[in-house]
Scaffold this active site. Structure first.
Site, short mmCIF file in Angstrom:
data_model
loop_
_atom_site.label_atom_id
_atom_site.label_comp_id
_atom_site.label_asym_id
_atom_site.label_seq_id
_atom_site.Cartn_x
_atom_site.Cartn_y
_atom_site.Cartn_z
N ASP A 232 -42.08 24.05 15.56
CA ASP A 232 -43.04 23.50 14.62
C ASP A 232 -42.41 22.28 13.95
OD1 ASP A 232 -43.92 23.43 11.55
OD2 ASP A 232 -45.59 24.17 12.75
N GLY A 233 -43.18 21.19 13.86
CA GLY A 233 -42.65 19.94 13.33
C GLY A 233 -42.10 20.06 11.92
N GLU B 177 -42.41 19.50 19.81
CA GLU B 177 -43.72 20.02 20.20
C GLU B 177 -43.71 21.54 20.06
OE1 GLU B 177 -47.18 21.11 21.26
OE2 GLU B 177 -46.84 18.93 21.28
N ASP C 126 -47.75 12.58 15.26
CA ASP C 126 -48.83 12.53 16.26
C ASP C 126 -49.23 13.94 16.68
OD1 ASP C 126 -50.67 11.29 17.91
OD2 ASP C 126 -49.28 11.16 19.59
#
Length: 299
Positions: free
Chosen positions: A144-145, A117, A165
């Site tokens: 950051d993903g 997250e 998601d």
């Protein structure tokens, strides 16, 4: 988690707000990335990112029945378990209230679950207000993903269940919707694993998203309901399940998922492969790092 639009609220409003209670703000803060609100409406507690209109919910829970899932898209995500058995390494990009992580941990306590997250404030709110559980097996990382995925690839890490998601309050962040990003996701997907992506059927990006997933993963499965406001994309699998396989998996999973208000039999009936069912034009432009106008197309 994901944005619940006014349109979607109308679809579930009778269920969620039948007690006609007035929403009460129990927490409010401005993080580095967004306004964060936690509101209660009777038995329902929701995480929101829109302070001005309060018309979007990223995550909700019933205080009296925290196991019972509120949102349809969350339930549809568990169609993944019709494709894989006993996941051992799970990656979730985008935390919200931590609902997905909590349920997966209860179902598979030996699985390693990594939650990524970007906003540390969201993680704290999930812990404080939504009973997000962490342990040696369940961890959260502020990052950051896409950066996480890049570094995981360098470390040769793989995951057998990857859940996308991440929502920023408007839609999926543009850099998490491109062909290059999906190729990076594919590089850390274990053999026999599955990618589950939370998105909209009603988005103007529908065709572009579909074309982009198909360009990287080939044929995929859309999971929707009759109302078709939400869709989960299942991608990365080597072979589509047979009818017999689905029947067997539904029988096994039904009693395990029932406590979470997941009707896995109904979910299975909403699965549709894009093989011989491509519902976007063949010349649809694929989203790339150079061409990703998500901010213009999402509504």
């Amino acid at each position: 988690m994901r944005k619940l639009t006014v349109r979607c609220l109308l679809l579930v409003g009778v269920t969620l707000f039948s007690n006609a209670s007035i929403a009460k703000v129990i927490h409010s803060e401005r993080s580095l990335y967004r306004n964060i609100l936690v509101e209660e409406t009777g038995d329902l507690r929701c995480l929101k990112f829109d302070e001005k209109t309060r018309q979007s919910s990223q995550s909700c829970m019933y205080k009296s029945k925290p196991k019972k899932l509120v949102f349809n898209y969350t339930k549809l995500t568990f169609a993944s378990l019709l494709m894989i058995d006993n996941p051992k390494n799970v990656l979730i990009i985008g935390l919200g209230g931590g609902t997905l992580s909590n349920v997966i941990h209860e179902l598979y306590p030996q699985a390693t679950i990594k939650n990524v997250e970007i906003d540390p404030a969201v993680i704290k709110v999930a812990r404080d207000y939504f009973d997000f559980k962490e342990s040696e097996k369940v961890t959260s990382k502020v990052q950051d993903g896409r950066i996480f995925i890049k570094r995981a690839a360098l470390k040769k890490q793989t995951f057998d269940w990857i859940i996308l998601d991440a929502f920023n309050g408007d839609y999926i962040p543009e850099h998490l919707l491109t062909k290059e990003f999906f190729e990076e996701i594919k590089s850390v997907l274990a053999e026999g694993g599955i990618v589950a992506a939370n998105t909209f059927s009603s988005s103007k990006l529908y065709e572009h998203e579909s074309a982009t997933y198909h360009a990287v993963f080939g044929d995929f499965i859309n999971v929707t309901t009759a109302k078709k406001s939400n869709r989960i994309i299942l991608a990365g699998f080597n072979k589509a399940p047979t009818k017999e396989h689905l029947t067997e998996r539904v029988k096994k999973l039904a009693p395990l998922l029932a406590p979470y208000s997941i009707d896995i039999d109904a979910v299975s009936k909403g699965m549709r492969s894009t093989k011989n069912n491509q519902d976007w034009p063949s010349d649809t432009k694929v989203l790339t790092d150079q061409y990703s106008p998500a901010n213009l197309l999402n509504f």
